[in-house]
Design a protein around this motif. Structure first.
Motif, PDB file in Angstrom:
ATOM      1  N   GLU A  47      30.482 128.068 103.623  1.00 53.65           N
ATOM      2  CA  GLU A  47      31.373 128.656 102.620  1.00 53.65           C
ATOM      3  C   GLU A  47      30.607 129.202 101.425  1.00 53.65           C
ATOM      4  N   GLU A  48      29.404 128.694 101.179  1.00 54.61           N
ATOM      5  CA  GLU A  48      28.622 129.164 100.028  1.00 54.61           C
ATOM      6  C   GLU A  48      27.985 130.526 100.290  1.00 54.61           C
ATOM      7  N   ASP A  49      27.816 130.870 101.554  1.00 53.21           N
ATOM      8  CA  ASP A  49      27.258 132.188 101.910  1.00 53.21           C
ATOM      9  C   ASP A  49      28.351 133.232 101.692  1.00 53.21           C
ATOM     10  N   LEU A  50      28.215 134.039 100.659  1.00 47.21           N
ATOM     11  CA  LEU A  50      29.297 134.958 100.276  1.00 47.21           C
ATOM     12  C   LEU A  50      29.428 136.158 101.203  1.00 47.21           C
ATOM     13  N   ALA A  51      28.548 136.248 102.205  1.00 43.62           N
ATOM     14  CA  ALA A  51      28.719 137.274 103.240  1.00 43.62           C
ATOM     15  C   ALA A  51      29.484 136.720 104.440  1.00 43.62           C
ATOM     16  N   CYS A  52      29.669 135.412 104.468  1.00 44.86           N
ATOM     17  CA  CYS A  52      30.307 134.743 105.616  1.00 44.86           C
ATOM     18  C   CYS A  52      31.823 134.773 105.470  1.00 44.86           C
ATOM     19  N   HIS A  53      32.508 134.977 106.572  1.00 42.83           N
ATOM     20  CA  HIS A  53      33.971 135.009 106.504  1.00 42.83           C
ATOM     21  C   HIS A  53      34.556 133.705 105.993  1.00 42.83           C
ATOM     22  N   ALA A  54      33.820 132.627 106.122  1.00 45.26           N
ATOM     23  CA  ALA A  54      34.328 131.324 105.665  1.00 45.26           C
ATOM     24  C   ALA A  54      34.212 131.152 104.152  1.00 45.26           C
ATOM     25  N   ARG A  55      33.797 132.192 103.439  1.00 43.36           N
ATOM     26  CA  ARG A  55      33.615 132.063 101.986  1.00 43.36           C
ATOM     27  C   ARG A  55      34.915 131.707 101.273  1.00 43.36           C
ATOM     28  N   HIS A  56      36.050 131.998 101.879  1.00 41.63           N
ATOM     29  CA  HIS A  56      37.332 131.656 101.263  1.00 41.63           C
ATOM     30  C   HIS A  56      37.966 130.441 101.904  1.00 41.63           C
ATOM     31  N   GLY A  57      37.139 129.683 102.625  1.00 40.46           N
ATOM     32  CA  GLY A  57      37.636 128.449 103.224  1.00 40.46           C
ATOM     33  C   GLY A  57      38.236 128.666 104.594  1.00 40.46           C
ATOM     34  N   LYS A  58      38.823 127.613 105.105  1.00 40.25           N
ATOM     35  CA  LYS A  58      39.351 127.624 106.455  1.00 40.25           C
ATOM     36  C   LYS A  58      40.713 128.296 106.490  1.00 40.25           C
ATOM     37  N   THR A  59      40.826 129.332 107.297  1.00 40.11           N
ATOM     38  CA  THR A  59      42.097 130.031 107.474  1.00 40.11           C
ATOM     39  C   THR A  59      42.337 130.171 108.980  1.00 40.11           C
ATOM     40  N   ARG A  60      43.457 130.739 109.352  1.00 41.74           N
ATOM     41  CA  ARG A  60      43.731 130.930 110.772  1.00 41.74           C
ATOM     42  C   ARG A  60      42.635 131.801 111.401  1.00 41.74           C
ATOM     43  N   ILE A 171      23.169 143.530 107.842  1.00 41.43           N
ATOM     44  CA  ILE A 171      23.698 144.896 107.753  1.00 41.43           C
ATOM     45  C   ILE A 171      25.163 144.882 107.324  1.00 41.43           C
ATOM     46  N   GLY A 172      25.530 145.858 106.509  1.00 40.30           N
ATOM     47  CA  GLY A 172      26.947 146.081 106.226  1.00 40.30           C
ATOM     48  C   GLY A 172      27.571 145.123 105.247  1.00 40.30           C
ATOM     49  N   ILE A 173      26.763 144.527 104.372  1.00 39.19           N
ATOM     50  CA  ILE A 173      27.297 143.574 103.394  1.00 39.19           C
ATOM     51  C   ILE A 173      26.961 144.042 101.980  1.00 39.19           C
ATOM     52  N   GLY A 174      27.056 145.340 101.750  1.00 39.18           N
ATOM     53  CA  GLY A 174      26.584 145.957 100.520  1.00 39.18           C
ATOM     54  C   GLY A 174      27.131 145.401  99.223  1.00 39.18           C
ATOM     55  N   THR A 175      28.359 144.913  99.218  1.00 37.61           N
ATOM     56  CA  THR A 175      28.941 144.466  97.953  1.00 37.61           C
ATOM     57  C   THR A 175      28.781 142.978  97.717  1.00 37.61           C
ATOM     58  N   VAL A 176      28.074 142.305  98.615  1.00 41.72           N
ATOM     59  CA  VAL A 176      27.871 140.860  98.477  1.00 41.72           C
ATOM     60  C   VAL A 176      26.801 140.595  97.420  1.00 41.72           C
ATOM     61  N   PRO A 177      27.025 139.633  96.500  1.00 40.54           N
ATOM     62  CA  PRO A 177      26.036 139.357  95.453  1.00 40.54           C
ATOM     63  C   PRO A 177      24.784 138.658  95.986  1.00 40.54           C
ATOM     64  N   GLU A 178      23.739 138.711  95.184  1.00 42.68           N
ATOM     65  CA  GLU A 178      22.521 137.974  95.494  1.00 42.68           C
ATOM     66  C   GLU A 178      22.787 136.479  95.297  1.00 42.68           C
ATOM     67  N   PRO A 179      22.017 135.615  95.967  1.00 42.04           N
ATOM     68  CA  PRO A 179      20.890 135.935  96.844  1.00 42.04           C
ATOM     69  C   PRO A 179      21.297 136.312  98.264  1.00 42.04           C
ATOM     70  N   TRP A 180      22.592 136.276  98.539  1.00 41.84           N
ATOM     71  CA  TRP A 180      23.064 136.440  99.920  1.00 41.84           C
ATOM     72  C   TRP A 180      22.793 137.839 100.454  1.00 41.84           C
ATOM     73  N   LYS A 181      22.869 138.812  99.561  1.00 40.14           N
ATOM     74  CA  LYS A 181      22.670 140.193  99.990  1.00 40.14           C
ATOM     75  C   LYS A 181      21.274 140.416 100.578  1.00 40.14           C
ATOM     76  N   SER A 182      20.290 139.741 100.031  1.00 40.43           N
ATOM     77  CA  SER A 182      18.899 140.011 100.422  1.00 40.43           C
ATOM     78  C   SER A 182      18.274 138.936 101.303  1.00 40.43           C
ATOM     79  N   ILE A 183      19.015 137.909 101.605  1.00 39.38           N
ATOM     80  CA  ILE A 183      18.420 136.828 102.403  1.00 39.38           C
ATOM     81  C   ILE A 183      18.124 137.341 103.824  1.00 39.38           C
TER      82      ILE A 183
END
Length: 195
Positions: A47-60, A171-183
């Motif tokens: 959830e801490e990885d702001l490029a990951c879909h789980a960044r907003h927690g568990k959903t359907r 790739i394709g995560i242009g608006t994600v903040p650092e450090p996640w954008k560049s990891i």
DNA sequence: CGCCCGATGTGCT
DNA sequence: GCACATCGGGCGT
């Protein structure tokens, strides 16, 4: 070749992403094998990885990522594309590997038909192209990739040595903040002269 | 080949 | 409403 066991997937997502390079993705279409060698992956971790879909927690949508390692997490995006991921790590921790590219190996007539009119280099060199070529859709979300029962699995194959693995940013995560954008969580196998 | 942009539906701020 | 883990057509270089 035998299927990768669940133990393979029950590890840190970046290790699984690295080690999936060289493995064989297999889709059964009727009684035909349609397959390819995995050459590009990306890791999405927690959830801490702001490029990951789980960044907003568990959903359907994301609940499969919180489940058993070795399952397929397949989702729909941009209004028209399916993308295939492999769930990794412990139950309860959301992490998955996106399969970005494969080199077609078997069932190339079927792949060609699914990718009509396109040159061979463009058959499977993108995550949505893999799903189109291998006839993978959301109907298979959550299936177990360690067995053959759902018609999609991953087999052990010769691993790719470190000397032929390149890492980079996802790739394709242009608006994600650092450090996640560049990891550097994209893994690319350099085989022959292709990608 | 590279860049630009529209397509098109779902999930969530 | 808007952002989106993308793709392919169109056009310029």
């Amino acid at each position: 070749m035998s299927n990768l066991p669940q133990r393979f997937y029950q590890r840190e997502v970046t290790l699984v992403a690295r080690d999936l390079l060289g493995m064989q993705l297999v889709r059964q279409v009727g009684d035909q094998r349609v397959s390819g060698i995995i050459v590009e992956t990306e890791a999405y971790r927690g959830e801490e990885d702001l490029a990951c879909h789980a960044r907003h927690g568990k959903t359907r949508r994301t609940e499969v990522m919180y489940g058993e390692a070795g399952r397929a997490y397949i989702y729909f995006t941009y209004g028209m594309h399916w993308l295939l991921n492999v769930v990794t790590g412990e139950v309860g921790f959301p992490a998955a590997v996106l399969l970005r590219a494969i080199i077609p190996l078997q069932g190339t007539e079927i792949i060609s038909a699914n990718r009509t009119g396109r040159p061979e280099k463009e058959w499977c060199n993108g995550p949505a192209k893999i799903c189109q070529a291998l006839q993978i859709s959301g109907a298979m979300n959550g299936i177990d990739l360690t067995t053959n029962s759902a018609g999609l699995w991953i087999e052990e194959a010769p691993p790719v040595p470190d000397s032929r693995v390149v890492t980079g940013t996802r790739i394709g995560i242009g608006t994600v903040p650092e450090p996640w954008k560049s990891i550097p969580w994209r893994f690319n196998a350099i085989l022959k002269e292709s990608e």
